[in-house]
Design a protein around this motif. Sequence first.
Motif, short mmCIF file in Angstrom:
data_model
loop_
_atom_site.label_atom_id
_atom_site.label_comp_id
_atom_site.label_asym_id
_atom_site.label_seq_id
_atom_site.Cartn_x
_atom_site.Cartn_y
_atom_site.Cartn_z
N ASP A 90 0.83 -1.21 0.00
CA ASP A 90 0.00 0.00 0.00
C ASP A 90 0.87 1.25 0.00
N LEU A 91 1.92 1.25 0.81
CA LEU A 91 2.82 2.41 0.86
C LEU A 91 3.56 2.59 -0.45
N GLU A 93 2.68 1.57 -3.47
CA GLU A 93 1.75 1.99 -4.53
C GLU A 93 1.29 3.43 -4.38
N SER A 94 1.15 3.87 -3.13
CA SER A 94 0.68 5.24 -2.92
C SER A 94 1.77 6.26 -3.24
N THR A 96 3.77 7.62 -1.28
CA THR A 96 4.00 8.55 -0.19
C THR A 96 5.02 7.96 0.76
#
Length: 98
Positions: A90-91, A93-94, A96
């Motif tokens: 998730d990190l 892909e985001s 950020t």
Amino acid sequence: MFSEYSKEPLQKDRPMVSITISVPVDVMDSLRRIASITEFIEYQELIKSYINEGLRRDECRYSGISIARFIEALKQHGVPEIVIQQATWDLIESGTPQ
């Protein structure tokens, strides 16, 4: 998990320092050409962008040491591997870095 320095590019009007570097003529020609066909009006801005990108990438890469320790601590506290993997993806892909 990022250093405090990684937050600085978000601030406007940061203090600047001038530097002088020698680069091959063909590199300067390429910088001028690329700057003229991109959003950068002057090659100096393009150089700053390249430096910033490389620096942020390396900050990410080398901050991974502490991230690896954090992941190990999560595992020791019983956080399932699948949860850690999903959160990591998730990190990534985001995009950020926080």
